[in-house]
Design an enzyme around this catalytic site. Structure first.
Site, PDB file in Angstrom:
ATOM      1  N   ASN A 104     -39.925   2.010 -10.629  1.00 10.86           N
ATOM      2  CA  ASN A 104     -39.109   2.191  -9.428  1.00 10.86           C
ATOM      3  C   ASN A 104     -37.864   1.314  -9.464  1.00 10.86           C
ATOM      4  O   ASN A 104     -37.901   0.176  -9.897  1.00 10.86           O
ATOM      5  CB  ASN A 104     -39.925   1.951  -8.146  1.00 10.86           C
ATOM      6  CG  ASN A 104     -40.656   0.605  -8.111  1.00 10.86           C
ATOM      7  OD1 ASN A 104     -41.031   0.078  -9.153  1.00 10.86           O
ATOM      8  ND2 ASN A 104     -40.858   0.084  -6.928  1.00 10.86           N
ATOM      9  N   GLU A 116     -34.956   0.158  -6.806  1.00  9.28           N
ATOM     10  CA  GLU A 116     -34.612   0.166  -5.383  1.00  9.28           C
ATOM     11  C   GLU A 116     -33.135  -0.126  -5.131  1.00  9.28           C
ATOM     12  O   GLU A 116     -32.388  -0.444  -6.057  1.00  9.28           O
ATOM     13  CB  GLU A 116     -35.487  -0.848  -4.642  1.00  9.28           C
ATOM     14  CG  GLU A 116     -36.969  -0.497  -4.745  1.00  9.28           C
ATOM     15  CD  GLU A 116     -37.860  -1.388  -3.922  1.00  9.28           C
ATOM     16  OE1 GLU A 116     -39.025  -1.038  -3.709  1.00  9.28           O
ATOM     17  OE2 GLU A 116     -37.389  -2.457  -3.485  1.00  9.28           O
ATOM     18  N   TYR A 133     -32.049   1.324   1.632  1.00  9.91           N
ATOM     19  CA  TYR A 133     -33.410   1.686   1.222  1.00  9.91           C
ATOM     20  C   TYR A 133     -33.555   3.147   0.790  1.00  9.91           C
ATOM     21  O   TYR A 133     -34.292   3.456  -0.131  1.00  9.91           O
ATOM     22  CB  TYR A 133     -34.383   1.383   2.366  1.00  9.91           C
ATOM     23  CG  TYR A 133     -34.807  -0.067   2.440  1.00  9.91           C
ATOM     24  CD1 TYR A 133     -33.962  -1.083   1.987  1.00  9.91           C
ATOM     25  CD2 TYR A 133     -36.046  -0.440   2.964  1.00  9.91           C
ATOM     26  CE1 TYR A 133     -34.344  -2.419   2.058  1.00  9.91           C
ATOM     27  CE2 TYR A 133     -36.432  -1.772   3.036  1.00  9.91           C
ATOM     28  CZ  TYR A 133     -35.581  -2.753   2.584  1.00  9.91           C
ATOM     29  OH  TYR A 133     -35.963  -4.072   2.648  1.00  9.91           O
ATOM     30  N   GLU A 186     -41.942   7.669 -10.705  1.00  7.22           N
ATOM     31  CA  GLU A 186     -42.257   9.010 -11.190  1.00  7.22           C
ATOM     32  C   GLU A 186     -40.983   9.825 -11.410  1.00  7.22           C
ATOM     33  O   GLU A 186     -40.845  10.553 -12.389  1.00  7.22           O
ATOM     34  CB  GLU A 186     -43.154   9.749 -10.174  1.00  7.22           C
ATOM     35  CG  GLU A 186     -44.497   9.089  -9.914  1.00  7.22           C
ATOM     36  CD  GLU A 186     -44.441   8.115  -8.731  1.00  7.22           C
ATOM     37  OE1 GLU A 186     -43.447   7.355  -8.607  1.00  7.22           O
ATOM     38  OE2 GLU A 186     -45.393   8.136  -7.939  1.00  7.22           O
ATOM     39  N   CYS A 205     -45.677   9.508  -3.962  1.00  2.00           N
ATOM     40  CA  CYS A 205     -45.162   9.880  -2.638  1.00  2.00           C
ATOM     41  C   CYS A 205     -44.756  11.359  -2.646  1.00  2.00           C
ATOM     42  O   CYS A 205     -44.647  11.996  -3.708  1.00  2.00           O
ATOM     43  CB  CYS A 205     -43.981   8.993  -2.236  1.00  2.00           C
ATOM     44  SG  CYS A 205     -42.385   9.499  -2.907  1.00  2.00           S
ATOM     45  N   CYS A 214     -41.644  12.401  -4.758  1.00  2.00           N
ATOM     46  CA  CYS A 214     -41.906  12.561  -6.195  1.00  2.00           C
ATOM     47  C   CYS A 214     -42.730  13.811  -6.488  1.00  2.00           C
ATOM     48  O   CYS A 214     -42.507  14.485  -7.487  1.00  2.00           O
ATOM     49  CB  CYS A 214     -42.600  11.317  -6.735  1.00  2.00           C
ATOM     50  SG  CYS A 214     -41.485   9.891  -6.738  1.00  2.00           S
TER      51      CYS A 214
HETATM   52 ZN   LIG Z   1     -42.145   8.548  -5.004  1.00  2.00          ZN
END
Ligand SMILES: [Zn+2]
Ligand SMILES: [Zn+2]
Ligand SMILES: [Zn+2]
Ligand SMILES: [Zn+2]
EC number: 3.5.4.5
Lengths: 149, 149, 149, 149
Positions: C59, C61, C65, C72, C104, C107
């Site tokens: 991930n 970031e 946000y 993924e 999530c 993804c």
């Molecule tokens: Zn995700």
């Protein structure tokens, strides 16, 4: 803010002093609507539409951080789906007292679809005692817009 | 839809027949609010909140395709920033007559933040003559939510 | 994991035991690549492609946000733009020891474009001592995909 | 491009002529990696990292338009999760011959996390015969970054 308010006055020539006062006040109040349990960073926003409506927005976050929708995009989708695609000004507030807040690039891109280059973006600090006003095109120069496709 | 309406009835036990009719009607009408010049794929949505308010949403697209906000997220940010975080049901409509529309994974993730597992998701075809109703947890099983962090 | 490993074995029939071991190991290691100063929630991911390549993701970031890209999707864009659009399996890891991590909805939607319904999703806990394997279609049933437009 | 190449030369002082040639060539070639069945608008990108690596990216779209990841963000996550967070320059190409392409606001925001104000952004037309080079801070002035939180 510099002492020279002339460019700002020109930029806000379609907004009355009373409207401007309301716009700032509502942008500051809109922070109360924020759902930001992850960043704990509340942002409020208000768009003044051509119809003289004040459309409020606040940031809504998500456990999957990438799902977050900022205050500006929140207000924008409300205005657009409320049938109001022409806007006179936008005001944005955060909680920081020392600096005025600035819209992120994602929101600048989203707003690009509806804003003219001269669209005034009003950036506030935590109590509205500091204000920066910029025309949209200064915040997203050489933008990628509908004509780019 | 199967002939067996019992699971659906149970799922919609907090919604009256009249509310359900309104909810579907408004989800279908909401497509008119869509800004979708790129996909030309209009989507409408309506959330019924605990306060008995009907909150409409439609998809708002962007020249940068990744900037698009779907109808469901549009309605969700309107409800949340309108102070209404508890919802009784959501209905979604597209223009296709042959199939009912389904929420994308991005919207399922966004809704996850506010919906219980039993939250009813009502998926409609182009004129509401076809309906599929599912509990939210069946659409996003093993979800990543606030408790996952 | 239940004691009954038969469905899982069937799901992973295109993956050798050695490949599976590698895939899990690499998904766990990929967390090291994470840029997650905001959530401090590292996620790692590995996609095994039809060409027998292991594509790692983590991930990344952003201060805004909503700009975050999950592990993924990171691995997925790497695979796709590496010319590898057909995949045998994906494995995902977080730092939590007590639970396996779950992708999530954003993804799931992104993966939907490239995965078959039987595509195996391997969800790991912090050291790989717990594993849950599901076919993609169980994680995003009634999905919105290329055929929905 | 104006005839005055001095600002551009200064901006690219950390990049050799040979590297610049490679960077443009690879940004143009990267379009081949694009997955863009919805917009049919291919974009390619190449980041030159401090380690002298060329990292390619292309846009990867999704049936849910909001799921799309642009070429720039694709290259950025590849570089970051490849352990390369310091970059010398980025080049971007589209298929249009008449104009150079411009990064969208979402990508500007994503890049903001890693780029200095002087980071050179090289924007190309369809065959690289037109070039515009700008320092990052001119494309996202008054940016919302890590210090804004
Ligand atoms: Zn995700
Ligand atoms: Zn924003
Ligand atoms: Zn959606
Ligand atoms: Zn972009």
């Amino acid at each position: 803010m510099s002492g020279d308010k002339e460019p700002e006055k020109h930029l806000l020539r379609h907004v009355t002093a009373q409207q401007l006062g309301q716009l700032k006040k509502k942008a500051l109040e809109a922070r109360e609507l924020s759902y930001s349990p992850y960043s704990k960073f509340r942002v409020g926003c208000c768009i003044l539409t051509k119809e003289n409506k004040f459309v409020l927005g606040a940031n809504v976050e998500n456990a999957s951080y990438g799902g977050a929708i900022c205050a500006e995009r929140c207000a924008a989708v409300k205005a657009v789906t409320g049938g109001m695609k022409e806007w006179l000004a936008i005001a944005i507030s955060g909680d920081r007292m020392e600096d005025t807040i600035s819209p992120c690039g994602i929101c600048r891109q989203f707003i690009r679809e509806f804003a003219s280059g001269e669209f005034p973006v009003i950036m506030l600090n935590g109590d509205g005692s500091k204000t920066v006003v910029k025309p949209f095109e200064e915040l997203l120069p050489l933008s990628f817009g509908p004509d780019s496709l």
